[in-house]
Design a protein around this motif. Structure first.
Motif, PDB file in Angstrom:
ATOM      1  N   VAL A   1       0.851  -1.180   0.000  1.00 27.71           N
ATOM      2  CA  VAL A   1       0.000   0.000   0.000  1.00 27.71           C
ATOM      3  C   VAL A   1       0.893   1.237   0.000  1.00 27.71           C
ATOM      4  O   VAL A   1       1.722   1.416   0.879  1.00 27.71           O
ATOM      5  CB  VAL A   1      -0.931   0.008   1.240  1.00 27.71           C
ATOM      6  N   SER A   2       0.727   2.068  -1.028  1.00 26.01           N
ATOM      7  CA  SER A   2       1.545   3.275  -1.120  1.00 26.01           C
ATOM      8  C   SER A   2       0.851   4.426  -0.404  1.00 26.01           C
ATOM      9  O   SER A   2      -0.363   4.414  -0.227  1.00 26.01           O
ATOM     10  CB  SER A   2       1.797   3.626  -2.578  1.00 26.01           C
ATOM     11  N   PRO A   3       1.612   5.437   0.016  1.00 22.81           N
ATOM     12  CA  PRO A   3       0.991   6.570   0.693  1.00 22.81           C
ATOM     13  C   PRO A   3       0.058   7.316  -0.251  1.00 22.81           C
ATOM     14  O   PRO A   3       0.250   7.303  -1.469  1.00 22.81           O
ATOM     15  CB  PRO A   3       2.189   7.440   1.092  1.00 22.81           C
ATOM     16  N   ARG A   4      -0.942   7.955   0.316  1.00 23.15           N
ATOM     17  CA  ARG A   4      -1.902   8.700  -0.491  1.00 23.15           C
ATOM     18  C   ARG A   4      -1.212   9.888  -1.142  1.00 23.15           C
ATOM     19  O   ARG A   4      -0.459  10.606  -0.518  1.00 23.15           O
ATOM     20  CB  ARG A   4      -3.055   9.185   0.388  1.00 23.15           C
ATOM     21  N   ARG A   5      -1.492  10.066  -2.416  1.00 23.49           N
ATOM     22  CA  ARG A   5      -0.971  11.212  -3.142  1.00 23.49           C
ATOM     23  C   ARG A   5      -2.151  11.990  -3.702  1.00 23.49           C
ATOM     24  O   ARG A   5      -2.954  11.438  -4.443  1.00 23.49           O
ATOM     25  CB  ARG A   5      -0.023  10.748  -4.252  1.00 23.49           C
ATOM     26  N   ASP A   6      -2.226  13.265  -3.351  1.00 26.31           N
ATOM     27  CA  ASP A   6      -3.343  14.108  -3.760  1.00 26.31           C
ATOM     28  C   ASP A   6      -3.331  14.366  -5.260  1.00 26.31           C
ATOM     29  O   ASP A   6      -2.301  14.244  -5.924  1.00 26.31           O
ATOM     30  CB  ASP A   6      -3.300  15.453  -3.028  1.00 26.31           C
ATOM     31  N   ALA A   7      -4.488  14.762  -5.775  1.00 34.27           N
ATOM     32  CA  ALA A   7      -4.579  15.168  -7.175  1.00 34.27           C
ATOM     33  C   ALA A   7      -3.745  16.430  -7.375  1.00 34.27           C
ATOM     34  O   ALA A   7      -3.660  17.283  -6.489  1.00 34.27           O
ATOM     35  CB  ALA A   7      -6.032  15.433  -7.543  1.00 34.27           C
ATOM     36  N   VAL A   8      -3.101  16.530  -8.535  1.00 36.51           N
ATOM     37  CA  VAL A   8      -2.258  17.684  -8.859  1.00 36.51           C
ATOM     38  C   VAL A   8      -2.678  18.212 -10.217  1.00 36.51           C
ATOM     39  O   VAL A   8      -2.849  17.434 -11.162  1.00 36.51           O
ATOM     40  CB  VAL A   8      -0.763  17.276  -8.915  1.00 36.51           C
ATOM     41  N   ARG A   9      -2.852  19.527 -10.302  1.00 35.18           N
ATOM     42  CA  ARG A   9      -3.140  20.181 -11.584  1.00 35.18           C
ATOM     43  C   ARG A   9      -2.371  21.490 -11.608  1.00 35.18           C
ATOM     44  O   ARG A   9      -2.746  22.439 -10.937  1.00 35.18           O
ATOM     45  CB  ARG A   9      -4.633  20.421 -11.739  1.00 35.18           C
ATOM     46  N   ILE A  10      -1.305  21.521 -12.394  1.00 38.65           N
ATOM     47  CA  ILE A  10      -0.454  22.699 -12.481  1.00 38.65           C
ATOM     48  C   ILE A  10      -0.346  23.106 -13.946  1.00 38.65           C
ATOM     49  O   ILE A  10      -0.127  22.259 -14.816  1.00 38.65           O
ATOM     50  CB  ILE A  10       0.951  22.413 -11.900  1.00 38.65           C
ATOM     51  N   ARG A  11      -0.511  24.413 -14.193  1.00 35.17           N
ATOM     52  CA  ARG A  11      -0.408  24.923 -15.562  1.00 35.17           C
ATOM     53  C   ARG A  11       0.961  25.545 -15.764  1.00 35.17           C
ATOM     54  O   ARG A  11       1.425  26.336 -14.939  1.00 35.17           O
ATOM     55  CB  ARG A  11      -1.491  25.962 -15.829  1.00 35.17           C
ATOM     56  N   ALA A  12       1.604  25.204 -16.872  1.00 37.02           N
ATOM     57  CA  ALA A  12       2.893  25.784 -17.237  1.00 37.02           C
ATOM     58  C   ALA A  12       2.701  26.593 -18.508  1.00 37.02           C
ATOM     59  O   ALA A  12       2.184  26.082 -19.498  1.00 37.02           O
ATOM     60  CB  ALA A  12       3.914  24.678 -17.475  1.00 37.02           C
ATOM     61  N   THR A  13       3.110  27.878 -18.474  1.00 42.99           N
ATOM     62  CA  THR A  13       2.938  28.766 -19.625  1.00 42.99           C
ATOM     63  C   THR A  13       4.285  29.353 -20.013  1.00 42.99           C
ATOM     64  O   THR A  13       4.988  29.908 -19.167  1.00 42.99           O
ATOM     65  CB  THR A  13       1.964  29.918 -19.279  1.00 42.99           C
ATOM     66  N   ASP A  14       4.650  29.238 -21.292  1.00 42.06           N
ATOM     67  CA  ASP A  14       5.923  29.822 -21.721  1.00 42.06           C
ATOM     68  C   ASP A  14       5.708  31.238 -22.248  1.00 42.06           C
ATOM     69  O   ASP A  14       4.579  31.736 -22.291  1.00 42.06           O
ATOM     70  CB  ASP A  14       6.635  28.929 -22.743  1.00 42.06           C
ATOM     71  N   ARG A  15       6.798  31.900 -22.668  1.00 40.92           N
ATOM     72  CA  ARG A  15       6.704  33.309 -23.077  1.00 40.92           C
ATOM     73  C   ARG A  15       5.890  33.505 -24.340  1.00 40.92           C
ATOM     74  O   ARG A  15       5.429  34.605 -24.625  1.00 40.92           O
ATOM     75  CB  ARG A  15       8.095  33.907 -23.232  1.00 40.92           C
ATOM     76  N   LEU A  16       5.680  32.450 -25.126  1.00 42.13           N
ATOM     77  CA  LEU A  16       4.862  32.540 -26.333  1.00 42.13           C
ATOM     78  C   LEU A  16       3.392  32.236 -26.064  1.00 42.13           C
ATOM     79  O   LEU A  16       2.572  32.262 -26.966  1.00 42.13           O
ATOM     80  CB  LEU A  16       5.398  31.576 -27.403  1.00 42.13           C
ATOM     81  N   GLY A  17       3.094  31.928 -24.815  1.00 41.72           N
ATOM     82  CA  GLY A  17       1.713  31.628 -24.438  1.00 41.72           C
ATOM     83  C   GLY A  17       1.325  30.174 -24.595  1.00 41.72           C
ATOM     84  O   GLY A  17       0.158  29.824 -24.424  1.00 41.72           O
ATOM     85  N   ASN A  18       2.283  29.305 -24.951  1.00 44.13           N
ATOM     86  CA  ASN A  18       1.984  27.870 -25.042  1.00 44.13           C
ATOM     87  C   ASN A  18       1.731  27.319 -23.642  1.00 44.13           C
ATOM     88  O   ASN A  18       2.448  27.652 -22.697  1.00 44.13           O
ATOM     89  CB  ASN A  18       3.151  27.128 -25.691  1.00 44.13           C
TER      90      ASN A  18
END
Length: 199
Positions: free
Chosen positions: A53-70
């Motif tokens: 049984v592995s430890p609980r890992r929360d949901a992750v949602r991270i946005r990465a934006t570059d200088r061109l807006g991608n």
């Protein structure tokens, strides 16, 4: 390892059990194929039960934006592996989220994170984006609800139809992705209680 004779009776999977399933139209597999499928299913159930049984890992949602807006999203659902997805919904390497040095080490560090804040700190340490990283919602079109029982039963029914098709038209087996079918069978074996696969 040679395949046993089709007249041999496997003591772990008796012929009478196979006959019962055939009579109930629960399988269209031949006896040896049925034994193999049952063995794989039981092996996957055993490995799921004995897995640490592995430890609980929360949901992750991270946005990465570059200088061109991608935009790229680094995300995972609870207790799932970390993924990178472009704004278009296409899976991508962490490189697209600005991880240009030691992507593998960053990936290991992300997988060890238990919270979204820890993952954000890892990305800021390894990342090189000018506009940086921030907490975000899920990527567009990303549906993360767990599989429902009706969906699992539909998948089980689909696999049953594949078995039926393979019995009627054996040449169609060349067109079927065997790895995908095995993964689907293992997934159903883990998610559905035994005895409900044919429902």
């Amino acid at each position: 390892m040679s395949r046993p004779s089709h007249w041999d009776d496997n003591p772990d999977h008796p012929v009478d059990d196979w006959k019962t399933e055939v009579a109930n139209d629960d399988t269209r597999l031949g006896y040896l194929d049925w034994v193999e499928a049952r063995s794989e299913m039981l092996a996957s159930e055993d490995s799921a039960r004995t897995a640490e049984v592995s430890p609980r890992r929360d949901a992750v949602r991270i946005r990465a934006t570059d200088r061109l807006g991608n935009i790229a999203y680094i995300h995972r659902e609870t207790n799932r592996p970390m993924r990178c997805t472009l704004a278009s919904g296409v899976s991508a390497a962490l490189f697209y989220a600005g991880i240009t040095t030691d992507e593998m080490m960053c990936c290991f560090a992300l997988d060890d994170c238990e919270t979204a804040d820890q993952a954000l700190a890892v990305l800021r340490r390894y990342g090189s984006l000018d506009y940086g990283y921030c907490h975000a919602g899920p990527p567009p079109g990303w549906y993360s609800s767990p599989a429902t029982a009706p969906a699992l039963h539909l998948l089980a029914g689909l696999l049953g139809q594949i078995d039926r098709l393979a019995t009627i038209m054996p040449d169609v087996l060349d067109q079927i992705d065997e790895d995908a079918v095995k993964r689907a069978r293992a997934f159903i074996a883990m998610e559905l209680p035994s005895g409900s696969h044919g429902a």
